[in-house]
Design a protein around this motif. Structure first.
Motif, PDB file in Angstrom:
ATOM      1  N   ALA A  71      -6.403  12.276  -2.991  1.00 20.89           N
ATOM      2  CA  ALA A  71      -5.489  11.134  -3.043  1.00 20.89           C
ATOM      3  C   ALA A  71      -4.150  11.547  -2.454  1.00 20.89           C
ATOM      4  CB  ALA A  71      -5.297  10.679  -4.489  1.00 20.89           C
ATOM      5  N   THR A  72      -3.579  10.654  -1.678  1.00 22.48           N
ATOM      6  CA  THR A  72      -2.281  10.887  -1.056  1.00 22.48           C
ATOM      7  C   THR A  72      -1.396   9.682  -1.329  1.00 22.48           C
ATOM      8  OG1 THR A  72      -3.378  12.127   0.709  1.00 22.48           O
ATOM      9  CG2 THR A  72      -1.112  11.424   1.119  1.00 22.48           C
ATOM     10  N   HIS A  73      -0.252   9.933  -1.963  1.00 25.43           N
ATOM     11  CA  HIS A  73       0.735   8.874  -2.204  1.00 25.43           C
ATOM     12  C   HIS A  73       1.892   9.059  -1.227  1.00 25.43           C
ATOM     13  CE1 HIS A  73      -0.909   7.321  -6.065  1.00 25.43           C
ATOM     14  NE2 HIS A  73      -1.476   8.511  -6.055  1.00 25.43           N
ATOM     15  N   GLU A 107       0.667  17.021   3.608  1.00 25.82           N
ATOM     16  CA  GLU A 107       1.213  17.734   2.448  1.00 25.82           C
ATOM     17  C   GLU A 107       2.472  17.029   1.945  1.00 25.82           C
ATOM     18  OE1 GLU A 107      -0.371  20.316   1.202  1.00 25.82           O
ATOM     19  OE2 GLU A 107      -1.776  20.666   2.840  1.00 25.82           O
ATOM     20  N   VAL A 108       2.808  17.270   0.687  1.00 28.36           N
ATOM     21  CA  VAL A 108       4.014  16.685   0.087  1.00 28.36           C
ATOM     22  C   VAL A 108       5.222  17.038   0.946  1.00 28.36           C
ATOM     23  CG1 VAL A 108       5.523  16.719  -1.950  1.00 28.36           C
ATOM     24  CG2 VAL A 108       3.027  16.686  -2.227  1.00 28.36           C
ATOM     25  N   LYS A 149       0.857  -1.192   0.000  1.00 28.78           N
ATOM     26  CA  LYS A 149       0.000   0.000   0.000  1.00 28.78           C
ATOM     27  C   LYS A 149       0.886   1.233   0.000  1.00 28.78           C
ATOM     28  CE  LYS A 149      -3.777   2.204   2.548  1.00 28.78           C
ATOM     29  NZ  LYS A 149      -4.669   2.373   1.401  1.00 28.78           N
ATOM     30  N   THR A 150       0.717   2.081  -1.002  1.00 25.22           N
ATOM     31  CA  THR A 150       1.516   3.299  -1.136  1.00 25.22           C
ATOM     32  C   THR A 150       0.646   4.523  -1.408  1.00 25.22           C
ATOM     33  OG1 THR A 150       1.836   2.913  -3.502  1.00 25.22           O
ATOM     34  CG2 THR A 150       3.513   1.990  -2.000  1.00 25.22           C
ATOM     35  N   ALA A 151      -0.665   4.375  -1.179  1.00 34.23           N
ATOM     36  CA  ALA A 151      -1.585   5.488  -1.404  1.00 34.23           C
ATOM     37  C   ALA A 151      -2.826   5.308  -0.542  1.00 34.23           C
ATOM     38  CB  ALA A 151      -1.988   5.568  -2.875  1.00 34.23           C
ATOM     39  N   THR A 152      -3.525   6.402  -0.353  1.00 33.52           N
ATOM     40  CA  THR A 152      -4.797   6.382   0.353  1.00 33.52           C
ATOM     41  C   THR A 152      -5.643   7.538  -0.156  1.00 33.52           C
ATOM     42  OG1 THR A 152      -5.802   6.184   2.552  1.00 33.52           O
ATOM     43  CG2 THR A 152      -4.050   7.837   2.299  1.00 33.52           C
ATOM     44  N   VAL A 153      -6.915   7.525   0.178  1.00 36.91           N
ATOM     45  CA  VAL A 153      -7.789   8.648  -0.155  1.00 36.91           C
ATOM     46  C   VAL A 153      -8.553   9.085   1.077  1.00 36.91           C
ATOM     47  CG1 VAL A 153      -8.092   8.128  -2.603  1.00 36.91           C
ATOM     48  CG2 VAL A 153      -9.669   7.145  -0.938  1.00 36.91           C
ATOM     49  N   SER A 154      -8.938  10.337   1.069  1.00 39.84           N
ATOM     50  CA  SER A 154      -9.798  10.916   2.094  1.00 39.84           C
ATOM     51  C   SER A 154     -10.917  11.654   1.393  1.00 39.84           C
ATOM     52  CB  SER A 154      -9.010  11.908   2.952  1.00 39.84           C
ATOM     53  OG  SER A 154      -7.939  11.280   3.593  1.00 39.84           O
ATOM     54  N   ARG A 184       6.609   9.074   4.133  1.00 36.11           N
ATOM     55  CA  ARG A 184       6.816  10.428   3.617  1.00 36.11           C
ATOM     56  C   ARG A 184       5.824  10.645   2.494  1.00 36.11           C
ATOM     57  NH1 ARG A 184       9.697  11.909  -0.566  1.00 36.11           N
ATOM     58  NH2 ARG A 184      11.069  10.109  -0.451  1.00 36.11           N
ATOM     59  N   ILE A 185       5.100  11.735   2.546  1.00 37.15           N
ATOM     60  CA  ILE A 185       4.094  12.052   1.532  1.00 37.15           C
ATOM     61  C   ILE A 185       4.813  12.525   0.266  1.00 37.15           C
ATOM     62  CG2 ILE A 185       2.059  13.440   0.989  1.00 37.15           C
ATOM     63  CD1 ILE A 185       1.762  11.430   3.415  1.00 37.15           C
ATOM     64  N   THR A 186       4.460  11.919  -0.860  1.00 33.19           N
ATOM     65  CA  THR A 186       5.121  12.231  -2.131  1.00 33.19           C
ATOM     66  C   THR A 186       4.221  12.953  -3.129  1.00 33.19           C
ATOM     67  OG1 THR A 186       4.551  10.048  -3.012  1.00 33.19           O
ATOM     68  CG2 THR A 186       6.724  10.282  -1.941  1.00 33.19           C
ATOM     69  N   GLU A 187       2.902  12.807  -2.961  1.00 33.92           N
ATOM     70  CA  GLU A 187       1.992  13.436  -3.915  1.00 33.92           C
ATOM     71  C   GLU A 187       0.609  13.561  -3.276  1.00 33.92           C
ATOM     72  OE1 GLU A 187       0.803  12.884  -8.637  1.00 33.92           O
ATOM     73  OE2 GLU A 187       1.796  11.242  -7.592  1.00 33.92           O
ATOM     74  N   VAL A 188      -0.052  14.683  -3.509  1.00 36.55           N
ATOM     75  CA  VAL A 188      -1.409  14.929  -3.029  1.00 36.55           C
ATOM     76  C   VAL A 188      -2.163  15.603  -4.170  1.00 36.55           C
ATOM     77  CG1 VAL A 188      -2.826  16.142  -1.323  1.00 36.55           C
ATOM     78  CG2 VAL A 188      -0.599  15.208  -0.635  1.00 36.55           C
TER      79      VAL A 188
END
Length: 133
Positions: A119-121, A51-52, A28-33, A70-74
């Motif tokens: 989406a948050t990666h 945040e990234v 798992k490398t992503a999630t959504v809210s 570590r957040i890489t993309e939002v």
């Protein structure tokens, strides 16, 4: 804030930590809210609004620190248009599988094609060993 941001993942019930285990295993490398409450905490162990570049402590449902990401993309996404990198990052088999899983988890939401999510990666930075005490 003098600590890293926090997030807590949950599955089908209060004992289901499979999503945390998927992060630790690298699946798992992503999630959504939900977009309308992305910046609000969802629990005592969730700060919201990641945040990234943020380093985020991941807690299991027993409120134990399990790993750091570590957040890489939002970015915003609509329920009817799930990109491949998102459904794969959520460890799903397809966009349809992603939608089915979120319909199950978010039963009280009107998950139509226009429903907005964030989406948050992320990447796994560190696994925190559980204490033996």
């Amino acid at each position: 804030m003098n600590r890293p941001k926090r997030i807590q993942f949950w599955g089908e019930d209060e004992n289901d930590d499979h999503l945390v285990m998927e992060i630790i295993e690298g699946k798992k490398t992503a999630t959504v809210s939900k977009a309308d409450n992305y910046y609000e905490p969802e629990s005592e162990f969730d700060d919201g609004g990641h945040e990234v570049t943020d380093i985020v402590d991941v807690y299991d449902l027993k409120q134990r620190l399990r790993c750091r990401i570590r957040i890489t993309e939002v970015y915003p996404v609509k329920f009817g248009n799930i990109p491949e990198k998102l459904w794969k990052g959520e460890a799903c088999r397809s966009a349809e599988h992603f939608q089915e899983a979120h319909r199950y988890c978010w039963r009280n939401c009107d998950l139509n094609d226009e429903f907005e999510m964030i989406a948050t990666h992320f990447v796994l930075v560190e696994v925190i060993p559980l204490s033996k005490t």
